[in-house]
Motif scaffolding. Structure first.
Motif, mmCIF file in Angstrom:
data_model
loop_
_atom_site.group_PDB
_atom_site.id
_atom_site.type_symbol
_atom_site.label_atom_id
_atom_site.label_comp_id
_atom_site.label_asym_id
_atom_site.label_seq_id
_atom_site.Cartn_x
_atom_site.Cartn_y
_atom_site.Cartn_z
ATOM 1 N N SER A 209 0.835 -1.202 0.000
ATOM 2 C CA SER A 209 0.000 0.000 0.000
ATOM 3 C C SER A 209 0.867 1.248 0.000
ATOM 4 N N ASP A 210 2.171 1.046 -0.198
ATOM 5 C CA ASP A 210 3.111 2.155 -0.210
ATOM 6 C C ASP A 210 2.773 3.110 -1.343
ATOM 7 N N LYS A 211 2.751 4.378 -1.037
ATOM 8 C CA LYS A 211 2.404 5.402 -2.025
ATOM 9 C C LYS A 211 3.412 5.434 -3.166
ATOM 10 N N ALA A 212 4.678 5.250 -2.847
ATOM 11 C CA ALA A 212 5.717 5.297 -3.877
ATOM 12 C C ALA A 212 5.554 4.147 -4.867
ATOM 13 N N VAL A 213 5.197 2.946 -4.365
ATOM 14 C CA VAL A 213 5.020 1.789 -5.244
ATOM 15 C C VAL A 213 3.819 2.008 -6.154
ATOM 16 N N SER A 214 2.733 2.511 -5.620
ATOM 17 C CA SER A 214 1.537 2.773 -6.425
ATOM 18 C C SER A 214 1.816 3.820 -7.492
ATOM 19 N N LEU A 215 2.536 4.878 -7.107
ATOM 20 C CA LEU A 215 2.873 5.924 -8.066
ATOM 21 C C LEU A 215 3.801 5.380 -9.150
ATOM 22 N N ALA A 216 4.747 4.537 -8.746
ATOM 23 C CA ALA A 216 5.665 3.943 -9.720
ATOM 24 C C ALA A 216 4.901 3.096 -10.734
ATOM 25 N N ALA A 217 3.928 2.321 -10.263
ATOM 26 C CA ALA A 217 3.123 1.491 -11.158
ATOM 27 C C ALA A 217 2.335 2.356 -12.140
ATOM 28 N N ASN A 218 1.761 3.458 -11.644
ATOM 29 C CA ASN A 218 0.992 4.367 -12.510
ATOM 30 C C ASN A 218 1.885 5.014 -13.567
ATOM 31 N N ILE A 219 3.066 5.417 -13.153
ATOM 32 C CA ILE A 219 4.002 6.045 -14.098
ATOM 33 C C ILE A 219 4.406 5.056 -15.185
ATOM 34 N N LEU A 220 4.707 3.815 -14.779
ATOM 35 C CA LEU A 220 5.110 2.805 -15.751
ATOM 36 C C LEU A 220 3.981 2.468 -16.721
ATOM 37 N N LEU A 246 8.100 12.064 -6.498
ATOM 38 C CA LEU A 246 8.600 11.486 -7.734
ATOM 39 C C LEU A 246 9.940 10.784 -7.503
ATOM 40 N N LYS A 247 10.773 11.370 -6.670
ATOM 41 C CA LYS A 247 12.055 10.746 -6.350
ATOM 42 C C LYS A 247 11.847 9.369 -5.727
ATOM 43 N N ASP A 248 10.885 9.266 -4.797
ATOM 44 C CA ASP A 248 10.596 7.986 -4.149
ATOM 45 C C ASP A 248 10.102 6.963 -5.162
ATOM 46 N N ALA A 249 9.253 7.399 -6.100
ATOM 47 C CA ALA A 249 8.736 6.486 -7.121
ATOM 48 C C ALA A 249 9.858 6.024 -8.056
ATOM 49 N N LEU A 250 10.724 6.952 -8.414
ATOM 50 C CA LEU A 250 11.845 6.593 -9.294
ATOM 51 C C LEU A 250 12.800 5.625 -8.600
ATOM 52 N N GLU A 251 12.934 5.772 -7.295
ATOM 53 C CA GLU A 251 13.789 4.856 -6.554
ATOM 54 C C GLU A 251 13.218 3.441 -6.590
ATOM 55 N N PRO A 479 25.120 9.473 -22.310
ATOM 56 C CA PRO A 479 23.927 9.891 -23.063
ATOM 57 C C PRO A 479 23.876 11.395 -23.262
ATOM 58 N N VAL A 480 22.913 11.846 -24.045
ATOM 59 C CA VAL A 480 22.750 13.283 -24.294
ATOM 60 C C VAL A 480 22.302 13.956 -23.006
ATOM 61 N N ALA A 481 22.362 15.269 -23.007
ATOM 62 C CA ALA A 481 22.081 16.048 -21.787
ATOM 63 C C ALA A 481 20.709 15.735 -21.212
ATOM 64 N N ARG A 482 19.713 15.616 -22.084
ATOM 65 C CA ARG A 482 18.332 15.384 -21.626
ATOM 66 C C ARG A 482 18.226 14.100 -20.827
ATOM 67 N N LEU A 483 18.967 13.068 -21.234
ATOM 68 C CA LEU A 483 18.880 11.778 -20.551
ATOM 69 C C LEU A 483 19.816 11.690 -19.346
ATOM 70 N N ARG A 484 20.641 12.704 -19.135
ATOM 71 C CA ARG A 484 21.494 12.740 -17.946
ATOM 72 C C ARG A 484 20.839 13.510 -16.803
ATOM 73 N N LYS A 485 19.685 14.041 -17.067
ATOM 74 C CA LYS A 485 19.001 14.868 -16.069
ATOM 75 C C LYS A 485 18.539 14.038 -14.881
ATOM 76 N N GLU A 486 18.776 14.572 -13.692
ATOM 77 C CA GLU A 486 18.326 13.934 -12.450
ATOM 78 C C GLU A 486 17.622 14.953 -11.591
ATOM 79 N N LEU A 487 16.780 14.436 -10.670
ATOM 80 C CA LEU A 487 16.060 15.332 -9.748
ATOM 81 C C LEU A 487 16.923 15.672 -8.557
#
Length: 487
Positions: A209-220, A246-251, A479-487
């Motif tokens: 029921s973790d919020k990060a896991v649910s958000l990660a599933a929705n994003i995917l 978003l950081k938690d979901a990406l993790e 990778p190109v600059a866009r794909l090197r971007k991090e939060l």
């Protein structure tokens, strides 16, 4: 009308010994050891000199076979001439040990690995499923690649089942078996038809029921394109979330595996496999000393047993069997001498080449800094050694050197040159090192574009075009600059 005429032609042909030498030169240490073992098995005239042996490396054949009062025997070749060869002993013995060589253990721990197919087949046989559906499931498992993906179209699998298995089914049924049986097996994500489905299958197995896991599933599921293109602002706006969410979901997403079949192998799994260096480079008192790592190449000489056989022949001039045996022995002795000579030439070629490389890159071996690497191409080493460029290429192929700064792949020491603003020639390796350092230090929230990198490197004295920066960046797997971007 037939005519006879005389024609002179000039051509070049490689002798078998030259071909053998070229093959030996391009072998790295482990391959050379295997080749040496094979030659020892095939040619009984070769033998390994034991370390505790007090005999000379190669005893004179004349001493072994000279027998006063014995008449020479008429044969197709002069055995005595062959035996009394004045060839120096160092030419017919190979001592491949160096007193300063270090011990290198080339043993790898091997363990039998279970294939992904076997692992999945064992599981599917434990499932309550009809005989026909089981055969379809097994066929689907057999079509998975080593990463655990099903890359083939379901329609093609349906056709194959009909033609090769005699199973007439529908696309819908195969889809159903794939999703409800194969994709339910362990490891999670197996049987996916793409990266998105693979990651979704894994995240859905996480009962939480973790919020990060649910958000990660929705994003995917719904924002996969935005995720792969790192359009983070779009995702934040879409779900009306904070950056930390978003950081938690990406993790959570980063914990998923894109290749669930990567831990399986079809044959064996190699554990703790080591690179055995072909050269050892030491630095003492500012001097760089190159050596060959030849511990796994034992000292060779012509077999003593074959000497005894020839001695027996020299006392019996009437036996045709001994004559045939002598002819055979001569061939083996020739081959043994050629092989020992080839090994000596190999060792000499390797040593001269590494000496030339060390002379060229002395500063690098002393400091260990890639910025100290000088521009060097195969021709530079060929000019120093006098060898052909193709020979130098064979020497550096697949070979490594053990240096005070770690194991170095010889080919990495070669690079083209560019001229900096001071008019000095610098190695492209040096430029790539500066490029890597700049990118490592950049602000990952706002990565530097290739145009920005051009400006920074120009300030450091490297006037490089943007397309060259892009080429070097790709060679460094950046990778190109866009794909090197991090939060």
């Amino acid at each position: 009308m037939l005519k006879q005429h005389l024609q002179l032609k000039l051509g070049q042909k490689l002798a078998p010994q030259q071909i053998q030498l070229m093959k030996l030169i391009q072998l790295h240490t482990l391959e050379f050891e295997e080749e040496l073992e094979r030659e020892l098995e095939e040619n009984p005239a070769l033998e390994i000199v034991k370390e505790d042996s007090k005999e000379d490396e190669y005893s004179s054949l004349e001493d072994a076979y000279q027998d006063e009062g014995t008449e020479s025997i008429e044969t197709d070749f002069d055995v005595n001439e062959y035996l009394y060869d004045d060839e120096p002993s160092y030419k017919t013995a190979s001592s491949n040990y160096s007193p300063d060589d270090e011990e290198f253990d080339n043993e790898s721990l091997l363990t039998e690995g279970q294939s992904l197919y076997d692992y999945l087949t064992e599981q599917i046989h434990l499932v309550n499923i009809s005989e026909e559906d089981l055969r379809i499931a097994e066929y689907l498992i057999g079509n998975l690649d080593t990463d655990g993906y099903l890359r083939r179209e379901i329609k093609s699998i349906v056709d194959d089942l009909a033609f090769s298995q005699g199973i007439y089914t529908t696309k819908e049924k195969v889809d159903d078996i794939l999703e409800n049986y194969v994709q339910k097996l362990d490891p999670p994500g197996v049987g996916a038809r793409g990266l998105q489905e693979c990651l979704l299958l894994q995240i859905e197995k996480k009962v939480s029921s973790d919020k990060a896991v649910s958000l990660a599933a929705n994003i995917l599921r719904y924002q996969f394109d935005a995720l792969t293109n790192k359009h983070y602002n779009k995702i934040i706006q879409k779900y009306d979330i904070e950056e930390e969410d978003l950081k938690d979901a990406l993790e959570e997403i980063s914990k998923l595996s894109p290749k669930v079949g990567g831990n399986f192998d079809t044959q064996t799994i190699t554990i703790n496999q080591e690179i055995i260096p072909d050269f050892v480079i030491q630095v003492k008192d500012g001097q760089v000393i190159p050596m060959l790592n030849s511990k796994n190449a034992p000292t060779l000489r012509v077999s003593e047993e074959y000497k005894d056989i020839l001695t027996t022949y020299s006392h019996d001039k009437n036996s045709s069997e001994h004559k045939q045996a002598a002819l055979f022995i001569k061939q083996k002795l020739d081959a043994a001498k050629w092989y020992i000579d080839a090994i000596n030439q190999r060792q000499n070629t390797l040593l001269q080449t590494i000496t030339a490389i060390v002379k060229f890159q002395k500063d690098y071996f002393i400091t260990g800094d890639e910025k100290s690497l000088k521009p060097m191409i195969l021709k530079d080493v060929a000019d120093i050694t006098g060898f052909d460029i193709s020979t130098i290429s064979r020497v550096v192929k697949s070979k490594y050197a053990d240096t005070p700064n770690g194991i170095v792949y010889l080919k990495d020491l070669f690079s083209d040159s560019l001229t900096n603003d001071d008019g000095e020639e610098v190695s492209t390796k040096e430029i790539k090192t500066h490029l890597q350092e700049v990118i490592d230090k950049e602000n990952k929230r706002k990565p530097l574009t290739d145009d920005a990198l051009v400006v920074i490197l120009k300030e450091q004295g490297y006037n490089i075009a943007r397309r060259t920066i892009a080429k070097y960046r790709e060679q460094l797997n950046i990778p190109v600059a866009r794909l090197r971007k991090e939060l």
